[in-house]
Scaffold this active site. Structure first.
Site, PDB file in Angstrom:
ATOM      1  N   ASP B 102      -3.569  64.068 -46.029  1.00 34.29           N
ATOM      2  CA  ASP B 102      -3.647  65.464 -46.455  1.00 34.29           C
ATOM      3  C   ASP B 102      -4.475  66.226 -45.424  1.00 34.29           C
ATOM      4  OD1 ASP B 102      -4.383  67.142 -49.639  1.00 34.29           O
ATOM      5  OD2 ASP B 102      -3.374  67.807 -47.808  1.00 34.29           O
ATOM      6  N   CYS B 105      -7.124  69.103 -46.056  1.00 30.91           N
ATOM      7  CA  CYS B 105      -7.497  69.299 -47.451  1.00 30.91           C
ATOM      8  C   CYS B 105      -8.868  69.955 -47.401  1.00 30.91           C
ATOM      9  CB  CYS B 105      -7.554  67.965 -48.170  1.00 30.91           C
ATOM     10  SG  CYS B 105      -7.865  68.149 -49.911  1.00 30.91           S
ATOM     11  N   ASN B 209      -6.138  65.302 -57.224  1.00 30.77           N
ATOM     12  CA  ASN B 209      -7.478  65.873 -57.368  1.00 30.77           C
ATOM     13  C   ASN B 209      -7.543  67.317 -56.878  1.00 30.77           C
ATOM     14  OD1 ASN B 209      -7.357  65.482 -54.644  1.00 30.77           O
ATOM     15  ND2 ASN B 209      -9.244  64.303 -54.488  1.00 30.77           N
ATOM     16  N   PHE B 211      -7.198  71.373 -57.431  1.00 30.73           N
ATOM     17  CA  PHE B 211      -7.450  72.190 -58.608  1.00 30.73           C
ATOM     18  C   PHE B 211      -7.826  73.606 -58.234  1.00 30.73           C
ATOM     19  CE2 PHE B 211     -11.935  72.528 -57.808  1.00 30.73           C
ATOM     20  CZ  PHE B 211     -12.340  71.320 -57.285  1.00 30.73           C
ATOM     21  N   HIS B 331     -12.074  69.281 -45.098  1.00 30.37           N
ATOM     22  CA  HIS B 331     -12.722  67.986 -45.125  1.00 30.37           C
ATOM     23  C   HIS B 331     -11.808  66.842 -44.700  1.00 30.37           C
ATOM     24  CE1 HIS B 331     -12.074  68.613 -49.666  1.00 30.37           C
ATOM     25  NE2 HIS B 331     -11.131  67.810 -49.300  1.00 30.37           N
ATOM     26  N   SER B 387     -20.560  71.618 -59.200  1.00 27.97           N
ATOM     27  CA  SER B 387     -20.259  71.727 -57.769  1.00 27.97           C
ATOM     28  C   SER B 387     -21.481  72.356 -57.123  1.00 27.97           C
ATOM     29  CB  SER B 387     -19.025  72.608 -57.543  1.00 27.97           C
ATOM     30  OG  SER B 387     -17.878  72.043 -58.122  1.00 27.97           O
ATOM     31  N   HIS B 406     -18.052  65.344 -48.895  1.00 30.48           N
ATOM     32  CA  HIS B 406     -17.035  66.329 -49.287  1.00 30.48           C
ATOM     33  C   HIS B 406     -16.884  66.459 -50.799  1.00 30.48           C
ATOM     34  CE1 HIS B 406     -14.479  62.939 -50.247  1.00 30.48           C
ATOM     35  NE2 HIS B 406     -13.395  63.662 -50.426  1.00 30.48           N
ATOM     36  N   GLY B 407     -17.539  65.606 -51.533  1.00 30.40           N
ATOM     37  CA  GLY B 407     -17.395  65.659 -52.990  1.00 30.40           C
ATOM     38  C   GLY B 407     -18.187  64.531 -53.609  1.00 30.40           C
ATOM     39  N   GLY B 409     -16.911  61.553 -54.569  1.00 28.76           N
ATOM     40  CA  GLY B 409     -16.443  60.229 -54.152  1.00 28.76           C
ATOM     41  C   GLY B 409     -15.952  59.433 -55.341  1.00 28.76           C
TER      42      GLY B 409
END
Lengths: 132, 484
Positions: B102, B105, B209, B211, B331, B387, B406-407, B409
């Site tokens: 991706d 992304c 994932n 959204f 990311h 977030s 990036h998040g 995980g």
């Protein structure tokens, strides 16, 4: 016969069958079953394919990715395959399936990671990791 | 793959937030593997192959400085997810697996001028209208169908294509990483099948994932930076998380396939075919970089179109109100950047796979409005959790090529999540927390349940503890809209 195995970020499908054609067919069936097609139409569709390569194991991944690409472009899911050629260098045939409204799970690609393509006394085993 | 227990024996802890596998720990390593994990997190990371994958990356030709794993590190294929590596130009390698399927992304965050209290009674309607406006899920086409020449123009110009047609503003370009376009894109190097996948996907969210999330600013850590970013307490913001859709997936597929035979013919043996790579200045390397850039541009255009349609809905709901762009980060990307390796400035190709750029104050790549503060870093959590907005630091420039997580995980596989979480219970739980949920299917929701991910608070605190970024604000979801 196919099994969907867990993988932290992605998905693994393992299939076993007597012939290479059957195991490739099971991989297609497992992949699209895992994608969970929605709003499956009644019409049957057929899409020709031809995949050529020098590495017989990598050819399996390439074949699955061709099916994923066709599926994405045409909004179709495939549950059968008719093979005209299956050799170590080429798979040629027809993907058979239905139009769909979408999929519950998006499979981005079949990968070469942890790829297993092997044959033994009881037939073929293949194991493919998918980016989901 | 090197077993985790063997790797654990070689790990040296450098600080509560940083451990290292030295460059001489295993044959073939060119640089150390730095892992930004607390001791507890490291223990958890040892249960998958992410550490081994990170060490494999340290063996790639041309890698310099270090390879770094972020607190959201988890097993991928080839490269782990949540990592960064830089290869020295011109001859260091480019690896499509180091970017991911991706391509670009990323996350885009829009700011409103409304407070949560002002919109609370409209939340159901907002979620419903957003869901109606933005096609999501796999197989659902967008509101825009491109002709071939138009798609080539999108691939060449990225978000700029949208702005030129009135689907955004110049400020949108100023507030996006790379101004929403990598100039080295060459649409002619994107395959026909990739383009066919992209014609009807511009302005679509996808699934998994990905959204849309309406959030409120729940807490401000750094009031000065928050003010500079245009944030205030209880402010309503909107996050978009998506990428290059089927077009990007196909570009990665095409070029991994193209590079694999090169490895076979050159005699290079890699522990994982998904590490397939080519020197950045080879024909194949240049072609991939140009095609990757085109796919990245598609992703920026995608997020720009989604933002445009959300703005239209917002104005219908709240006449005269606006959603302005805070920032847009990628990311999954590889970019030519200049960094200090030791005391020397070098041109490198930075691979960020599940990792976010976090440039510090003063860097020219950071928009002028934010340059004194540092780049906004957008870290999405999961539904039902938080977030974060962070700001980049000089320490990140020195330690991780200006990179952070990036998040949260992933912690559980989708299969395990489906076994452990019940769809109805999850929806009710989110409702009790005041979160409106719009999702096509429970299966898709369950796979993305908070339990499936690591603790975002711990991940972000580790990044801050290591000095790589500083918290500016914490955001709480109030509405989640996703595809299947």
């Amino acid at each position: 016969m196919y099994e969907i195995l867990p993988h932290t970020a992605d998905m693994v499908i393992r299939v076993t069958a007597t012939t290479r054609e059957d195991v490739l067919r099971s991989l297609i069936q497992g992949m699209f079953a895992a994608a969970e097609p929605r709003e499956v139409g009644e019409e049957r569709v057929e899409r020709s394919f031809a995949v050529i390569g020098a590495n017989s194991a990598y050819l399996v991944v390439d074949f699955l990715n061709v099916a994923l690409a066709e599926s994405d472009v045409r909004s179709e899911a495939y549950d059968d395959v008719r093979f005209d050629v299956v050799t170590d260098e080429a798979f040629v045939g027809v993907l058979i399936g239905h139009p769909v409204g979408g999929f519950a799970t998006q499979i981005k690609a079949a990968t070469y990671h942890d790829l297993v393509v092997q044959t033994g006394p009881s037939g073929w085993e293949m194991r493919v990791t998918f980016d989901v | 793959m090197i077993p985790s227990e063997i790797i654990r024996e070689k790990i040296r802890r450098l600080s509560p937030y940083l451990a290292e596998v030295p460059a001489d720990a295993f044959p073939g390593m060119h640089v150390p593997a730095r892992i930004f994990l607390t001791a507890d997190m490291l223990e958890a990371a040892s249960h998958d192959r992410s550490l081994s994958q990170l060490i494999n990356v340290s063996m790639l030709p041309g890698v310099v400085g270090c390879v770094a794993g972020m607190p959201d590190l988890h097993e991928g294929y080839g490269f782990p997810i949540g990592g960064v590596a830089a290869m020295e130009l011109p001859h260091g390698v480019i690896s499509p697996g180091g970017v991911g399927y991706d391509i670009n992304c990323g996350v885009r965050l829009l700011r409103s001028d409304k407070t949560f209290q002002e919109i609370e009674s409209n939340l159901d309607t907002i979620a419903q209208q957003f869901m109606r406006a933005i096609p999501s899920g796999t197989g659902r086409g967008g509101r825009i169908r491109l002709e071939r020449e138009e798609l080539d123009d999108v691939l060449g110009r990225g978000a700029g294509w949208c702005v030129a047609r009135g689907f955004g503003t110049l400020e949108d370009l100023e507030h996006a990483e790379e101004r929403g376009c990598l100039s080295e894109a060459d649409p002619s190097l994107v395959s026909d099948i990739a383009k066919k996948r992209g014609y009807h996907q511009l302005g679509t969210l996808g699934s998994g994932n990905h959204f849309l999330e309406v959030q409120r600013v729940e807490h401000i850590f750094d009031s000065n930076a928050a003010k500079g970013y245009g944030l205030f307490l209880d402010q309503v913001v909107v996050a978009i998380h998506c990428g290059s859709r089927g077009l990007g997936h196909q570009v990665c597929t095409d070029y991994v396939r193209k590079m694999l035979p090169l490895l076979l013919s050159s005699g290079i043996r890699l522990p994982d075919p998904e590490l397939a790579c080519a020197p950045a200045d080879s024909a194949e390397g240049r072609q991939y970089l140009a095609a990757m850039a085109a796919a990245a541009n598609f992703a920026w255009a995608n997020r720009q179109m989604i933002a445009h349609h959300l703005r239209l809905e917002w104005q219908l709901l709240f006449p005269g109100a606006h959603l302005s762009l805070l920032y847009d980060v990628c990311h999954n990307i590889a970019k030519r950047e200049t960094h200090y390796i030791g005391k020397k400035e070098k041109d490198v190709l930075v691979h960020r796979k599940g990792a976010t750029r976090a440039f510090g104050p003063g860097r020219m790549e950071v928009p002028s409005a934010y340059r004194e503060i540092g780049q906004p870093v957008l870290i999405p959590g999961t539904m039902g959790t938080a977030s974060y907005i962070l700001r980049g630091t000089q320490a990140a420039m020195e330690q991780t090529f200006g990179t952070v997580c990036h998040g949260a995980g992933r912690r559980l596989s989708r299969h395990a999540a489906k076994q452990q979480v019940e769809g109805k219970e999850l929806r009710e739980r989110l409702q009790r927390e005041g979160i409106v949920v719009r999702c096509f299917s429970s299966a898709g929701l369950i796979e993305e349940a908070p339990e499936a991910y690591k603790d975002i608070d711990a991940v972000v605190s580790t990044v801050e503890g290591a000095g790589l970024s500083h918290k500016v604000a914490r955001l709480r979801p109030i509405a989640v809209i996703k595809g299947d």
